[in-house]
Scaffold this motif. Structure first.
Motif, PDB file in Angstrom:
ATOM      1  N   ARG A  93       0.836  -1.216   0.000  1.00 25.70           N
ATOM      2  CA  ARG A  93       0.000   0.000   0.000  1.00 25.70           C
ATOM      3  C   ARG A  93       0.860   1.251   0.000  1.00 25.70           C
ATOM      4  O   ARG A  93       1.872   1.313   0.670  1.00 25.70           O
ATOM      5  CB  ARG A  93      -0.916  -0.001   1.220  1.00 25.70           C
ATOM      6  CG  ARG A  93      -1.968  -1.064   1.132  1.00 25.70           C
ATOM      7  CD  ARG A  93      -3.237  -0.550   1.768  1.00 25.70           C
ATOM      8  NE  ARG A  93      -4.411  -1.234   1.248  1.00 25.70           N
ATOM      9  CZ  ARG A  93      -5.331  -0.635   0.509  1.00 25.70           C
ATOM     10  NH1 ARG A  93      -5.219   0.632   0.213  1.00 25.70           N
ATOM     11  NH2 ARG A  93      -6.383  -1.293   0.098  1.00 25.70           N
ATOM     12  N   ARG A  94       0.427   2.229  -0.721  1.00 27.09           N
ATOM     13  CA  ARG A  94       1.166   3.492  -0.802  1.00 27.09           C
ATOM     14  C   ARG A  94       0.793   4.378   0.389  1.00 27.09           C
ATOM     15  O   ARG A  94      -0.258   4.187   1.008  1.00 27.09           O
ATOM     16  CB  ARG A  94       0.857   4.204  -2.123  1.00 27.09           C
ATOM     17  CG  ARG A  94       1.281   3.351  -3.291  1.00 27.09           C
ATOM     18  CD  ARG A  94       1.339   4.045  -4.612  1.00 27.09           C
ATOM     19  NE  ARG A  94       1.720   3.046  -5.623  1.00 27.09           N
ATOM     20  CZ  ARG A  94       2.970   2.719  -5.923  1.00 27.09           C
ATOM     21  NH1 ARG A  94       3.971   3.348  -5.330  1.00 27.09           N
ATOM     22  NH2 ARG A  94       3.233   1.783  -6.808  1.00 27.09           N
ATOM     23  N   LYS A 150      -0.390   7.275   0.702  1.00 25.21           N
ATOM     24  CA  LYS A 150      -1.709   7.931   0.670  1.00 25.21           C
ATOM     25  C   LYS A 150      -2.811   6.984   1.181  1.00 25.21           C
ATOM     26  O   LYS A 150      -3.729   7.414   1.873  1.00 25.21           O
ATOM     27  CB  LYS A 150      -2.035   8.433  -0.741  1.00 25.21           C
ATOM     28  CG  LYS A 150      -2.104   7.371  -1.805  1.00 25.21           C
ATOM     29  CD  LYS A 150      -2.363   7.992  -3.170  1.00 25.21           C
ATOM     30  CE  LYS A 150      -2.251   6.917  -4.254  1.00 25.21           C
ATOM     31  NZ  LYS A 150      -2.247   7.460  -5.589  1.00 25.21           N
ATOM     32  N   HIS A 151      -2.690   5.691   0.861  1.00 24.12           N
ATOM     33  CA  HIS A 151      -3.685   4.731   1.348  1.00 24.12           C
ATOM     34  C   HIS A 151      -3.452   4.404   2.821  1.00 24.12           C
ATOM     35  O   HIS A 151      -4.393   4.314   3.604  1.00 24.12           O
ATOM     36  CB  HIS A 151      -3.630   3.433   0.533  1.00 24.12           C
ATOM     37  CG  HIS A 151      -3.993   3.632  -0.901  1.00 24.12           C
ATOM     38  ND1 HIS A 151      -3.188   3.235  -1.941  1.00 24.12           N
ATOM     39  CD2 HIS A 151      -5.069   4.236  -1.464  1.00 24.12           C
ATOM     40  CE1 HIS A 151      -3.752   3.569  -3.084  1.00 24.12           C
ATOM     41  NE2 HIS A 151      -4.906   4.189  -2.825  1.00 24.12           N
ATOM     42  N   ASP A 188      -8.174  13.442   1.956  1.00 20.57           N
ATOM     43  CA  ASP A 188      -6.824  13.612   1.408  1.00 20.57           C
ATOM     44  C   ASP A 188      -6.164  14.869   1.962  1.00 20.57           C
ATOM     45  O   ASP A 188      -4.985  14.878   2.317  1.00 20.57           O
ATOM     46  CB  ASP A 188      -6.875  13.703  -0.124  1.00 20.57           C
ATOM     47  CG  ASP A 188      -7.007  12.315  -0.732  1.00 20.57           C
ATOM     48  OD1 ASP A 188      -7.165  11.357   0.044  1.00 20.57           O
ATOM     49  OD2 ASP A 188      -6.954  12.203  -1.970  1.00 20.57           O
ATOM     50  N   ARG A 228      -2.713  15.045   4.155  1.00 22.73           N
ATOM     51  CA  ARG A 228      -1.558  15.882   3.806  1.00 22.73           C
ATOM     52  C   ARG A 228      -1.174  16.759   5.012  1.00 22.73           C
ATOM     53  O   ARG A 228       0.000  16.922   5.321  1.00 22.73           O
ATOM     54  CB  ARG A 228      -1.874  16.762   2.586  1.00 22.73           C
ATOM     55  CG  ARG A 228      -1.897  15.979   1.291  1.00 22.73           C
ATOM     56  CD  ARG A 228      -2.345  16.867   0.130  1.00 22.73           C
ATOM     57  NE  ARG A 228      -2.815  16.055  -0.974  1.00 22.73           N
ATOM     58  CZ  ARG A 228      -2.049  15.531  -1.916  1.00 22.73           C
ATOM     59  NH1 ARG A 228      -0.766  15.760  -1.894  1.00 22.73           N
ATOM     60  NH2 ARG A 228      -2.559  14.796  -2.871  1.00 22.73           N
ATOM     61  N   GLU A 231       4.041  15.826  -0.667  1.00 22.77           N
ATOM     62  CA  GLU A 231       4.230  15.649  -2.117  1.00 22.77           C
ATOM     63  C   GLU A 231       5.248  14.559  -2.418  1.00 22.77           C
ATOM     64  O   GLU A 231       5.065  13.752  -3.315  1.00 22.77           O
ATOM     65  CB  GLU A 231       4.678  16.969  -2.776  1.00 22.77           C
ATOM     66  CG  GLU A 231       3.638  18.077  -2.708  1.00 22.77           C
ATOM     67  CD  GLU A 231       2.214  17.563  -2.909  1.00 22.77           C
ATOM     68  OE1 GLU A 231       1.977  16.831  -3.877  1.00 22.77           O
ATOM     69  OE2 GLU A 231       1.345  17.879  -2.075  1.00 22.77           O
ATOM     70  N   SER A 232       6.319  14.510  -1.631  1.00 25.98           N
ATOM     71  CA  SER A 232       7.357  13.536  -1.985  1.00 25.98           C
ATOM     72  C   SER A 232       7.048  12.121  -1.476  1.00 25.98           C
ATOM     73  O   SER A 232       7.550  11.147  -2.039  1.00 25.98           O
ATOM     74  CB  SER A 232       8.728  14.013  -1.524  1.00 25.98           C
ATOM     75  OG  SER A 232       8.779  14.021  -0.147  1.00 25.98           O
ATOM     76  N   TRP A 280       3.755  10.844  -0.877  1.00 28.65           N
ATOM     77  CA  TRP A 280       2.348  10.475  -1.125  1.00 28.65           C
ATOM     78  C   TRP A 280       2.189   9.150  -1.870  1.00 28.65           C
ATOM     79  O   TRP A 280       1.360   8.320  -1.520  1.00 28.65           O
ATOM     80  CB  TRP A 280       1.703  11.627  -1.903  1.00 28.65           C
ATOM     81  CG  TRP A 280       0.211  11.604  -1.960  1.00 28.65           C
ATOM     82  CD1 TRP A 280      -0.566  11.426  -3.071  1.00 28.65           C
ATOM     83  CD2 TRP A 280      -0.701  11.787  -0.877  1.00 28.65           C
ATOM     84  NE1 TRP A 280      -1.885  11.495  -2.747  1.00 28.65           N
ATOM     85  CE2 TRP A 280      -2.002  11.717  -1.399  1.00 28.65           C
ATOM     86  CE3 TRP A 280      -0.543  12.003   0.501  1.00 28.65           C
ATOM     87  CZ2 TRP A 280      -3.142  11.853  -0.619  1.00 28.65           C
ATOM     88  CZ3 TRP A 280      -1.677  12.140   1.291  1.00 28.65           C
ATOM     89  CH2 TRP A 280      -2.951  12.069   0.727  1.00 28.65           C
ATOM     90  N   ASN A 281       3.000   8.936  -2.884  1.00 31.77           N
ATOM     91  CA  ASN A 281       2.825   7.731  -3.719  1.00 31.77           C
ATOM     92  C   ASN A 281       3.869   6.661  -3.440  1.00 31.77           C
ATOM     93  O   ASN A 281       3.996   5.701  -4.193  1.00 31.77           O
ATOM     94  CB  ASN A 281       2.883   8.106  -5.203  1.00 31.77           C
ATOM     95  CG  ASN A 281       1.541   8.647  -5.661  1.00 31.77           C
ATOM     96  OD1 ASN A 281       0.504   8.008  -5.450  1.00 31.77           O
ATOM     97  ND2 ASN A 281       1.541   9.847  -6.214  1.00 31.77           N
ATOM     98  N   ARG A 282       4.593   6.807  -2.331  1.00 26.76           N
ATOM     99  CA  ARG A 282       5.654   5.822  -2.079  1.00 26.76           C
ATOM    100  C   ARG A 282       5.123   4.604  -1.315  1.00 26.76           C
ATOM    101  O   ARG A 282       4.167   4.695  -0.537  1.00 26.76           O
ATOM    102  CB  ARG A 282       6.764   6.464  -1.242  1.00 26.76           C
ATOM    103  CG  ARG A 282       7.593   7.412  -2.075  1.00 26.76           C
ATOM    104  CD  ARG A 282       8.965   7.557  -1.465  1.00 26.76           C
ATOM    105  NE  ARG A 282       9.396   8.938  -1.542  1.00 26.76           N
ATOM    106  CZ  ARG A 282      10.403   9.434  -0.854  1.00 26.76           C
ATOM    107  NH1 ARG A 282      11.064   8.687   0.000  1.00 26.76           N
ATOM    108  NH2 ARG A 282      10.747  10.700  -0.991  1.00 26.76           N
ATOM    109  N   LEU A 283       5.823   3.473  -1.493  1.00 27.09           N
ATOM    110  CA  LEU A 283       5.543   2.244  -0.745  1.00 27.09           C
ATOM    111  C   LEU A 283       6.433   2.244   0.503  1.00 27.09           C
ATOM    112  O   LEU A 283       7.482   2.910   0.506  1.00 27.09           O
ATOM    113  CB  LEU A 283       5.880   1.024  -1.608  1.00 27.09           C
ATOM    114  CG  LEU A 283       4.998   0.827  -2.849  1.00 27.09           C
ATOM    115  CD1 LEU A 283       5.628  -0.187  -3.792  1.00 27.09           C
ATOM    116  CD2 LEU A 283       3.589   0.386  -2.450  1.00 27.09           C
TER     117      LEU A 283
END
Ligand SMILES: Nc1ncnc2c1ncn2[C@@H]1O[C@H](COP(=O)(O)OP(=O)(O)OP(=O)(O)O)[C@@H](O)[C@H]1O
Ligand code: SF4
Ligand SMILES: [Mg+2]
Length: 329
Positions: free
Chosen positions: A115-116, A118-119, A137, A141, A152-153, A155-158
């Motif tokens: 899961r990233r 954000k999740h 969301d 943040r 921003e950096s 948010w989409n990382r695992l």
């Protein structure tokens, strides 16, 4: 209110959490029983931090998990704002559980690797419907920023793309998204390196103040626990030995085990002057499958007398907010 170590810190206020005679036992093969937690009691007040300290295997995590009802305790009561969680059925418990959350010892393995961020940060709040869907969301943040991450950096990382310290920050942000009243931190810094430990400890303290949380802080390092807590509960082999205010703890502690734990804190002065090494607690802890009779610390206690094997010491009040279970105090 029980007499054993559960006196209120602030008289006239009701505790957020009241744990009475909590027992957790596990059945293991060959019809044996692990006595992990054997009757601990304490109260926790609004905005207060209670530290729980003791050697590995003394039942700290089990006690924390039993407060969360994961698993349900064998006996005893766990009242959150006056509601006994032990008595609640699964659906009622699910509703109440959103008010309390736990941060686990190992930040990396406590996050779903697929899961990233954000999740990970939003999923609990989505399930419990803590925030408006449209705000979710935005709130996530804000929370990531509050724990010192750049939304921003990350948010989409695992989780595998984050450091241990960043993972622990994500865990804290995720916990805070639920806006809990009670936060249980189980060794939240012990797997992190020393410089990151200090940052996370500061962050936890700030977060606690900002959100007026009540906190249970579990660790085996008494120096860490003392710094962050208002009161400290010392555990040994499933029992509470002493509950003591953290201010002036060095002068107040009376239980032989608490004294040895405190004396074992490395002292730079002592090291520099090459004086005697800090005293160690001798021998291994007995098995929780067959705890000693009477006082559980008696097999390692330098002050043990015959009575200690015969009679279990009960918690007695020493001073305001200070309780000790020992025949020789
Ligand atoms: N599910 C289980 N089944 C059987 N025994 C268990 C289970 N969970 C914990 N125990 C046992 O209960 C005792 C207390 O374990 P617990 O994890 O609470 O200790 P701890 O104080 O948190 O230790 P540590 O500092 O190493 O994290 C240990 O003897 C442990 O092996
Ligand atoms: S009751 Fe006895 S064995 Fe236990 S801590 Fe006190 S002196 Fe030691
Ligand atoms: Mg543990």
């Amino acid at each position: 209110m029980a007499v054993d170590g559960t006196a209120p810190v602030r008289t006239g206020t009701d505790p957020v959490l009241s744990v009475q005679d909590l027992v957790v036992e596990f059945s293991v093969p060959r019809r044996r029983t692990v006595h992990a937690v054997s009757g601990i009691s304490f109260d926790l007040f609004a905005g207060e931090t209670l530290g729980i300290v003791g050697e590995s295997g003394c039942g700290k995590s089990t006690a924390g998990r039993a407060v969360m009802q994961l698993p349900r305790p064998t006996s005893g009561s766990v009242a959150l704002n006056g509601t006994d969680l032990v008595e609640l059925g699964p659906s009622a418990l699910r509703k109440v559980r959103a008010q309390m959350t736990m941060i686990m010892q190992d930040p990396i393995s406590s996050l779903n690797p697929r899961r990233r961020v954000k999740h990970l940060v939003t999923e609990g709040a989505r399930i419990w419907r803590v925030h408006d869907k449209k705000r979710l969301d935005e709130r996530a943040r804000e929370m990531l920023t509050a724990v010192g991450l750049d939304p921003e950096s990350v948010w989409n990382r695992l989780p595998a793309e984050l450091s241990g310290g960043q993972c622990q920050r994500v865990c804290i942000a995720r916990a805070m998204m639920l806006e809990p009243q009670l936060l249980i931190c189980d060794e939240p810094v012990s797997s992190l390196d020393v410089s990151v430990q200090a940052q996370i400890m500061n962050l936890l303290e700030e977060t606690k103040k900002k959100f007026a949380l009540s906190m249970i802080f579990i660790a085996h390092n008494i120096a860490v626990v003392k710094n962050i807590s208002d009161r400290v509960m010392v555990m040994y082999l499933g029992k509470a030995c002493e509950i003591v205010p953290s201010t002036d703890m060095e002068n107040m502690v009376r239980h032989p085990y608490s004294r040895l734990l405190l004396a074992s804190i490395p002292d730079p002065e002592r090291h520099r002057e090459q004086l005697e090494p800090a005293p160690e607690i001798e021998g291994d802890p007995p098995s929780p499958l067959a705890p000693p009779s009477g006082c559980r610390f008696r097999t390692r206690c330098p002050l043990a007398i015959e009575r200690c094997s015969r009679e279990e010491p009960q918690m007695r009040k020493m001073a305001e907010n200070h309780y000790v279970a020992c025949h020789r105090v």
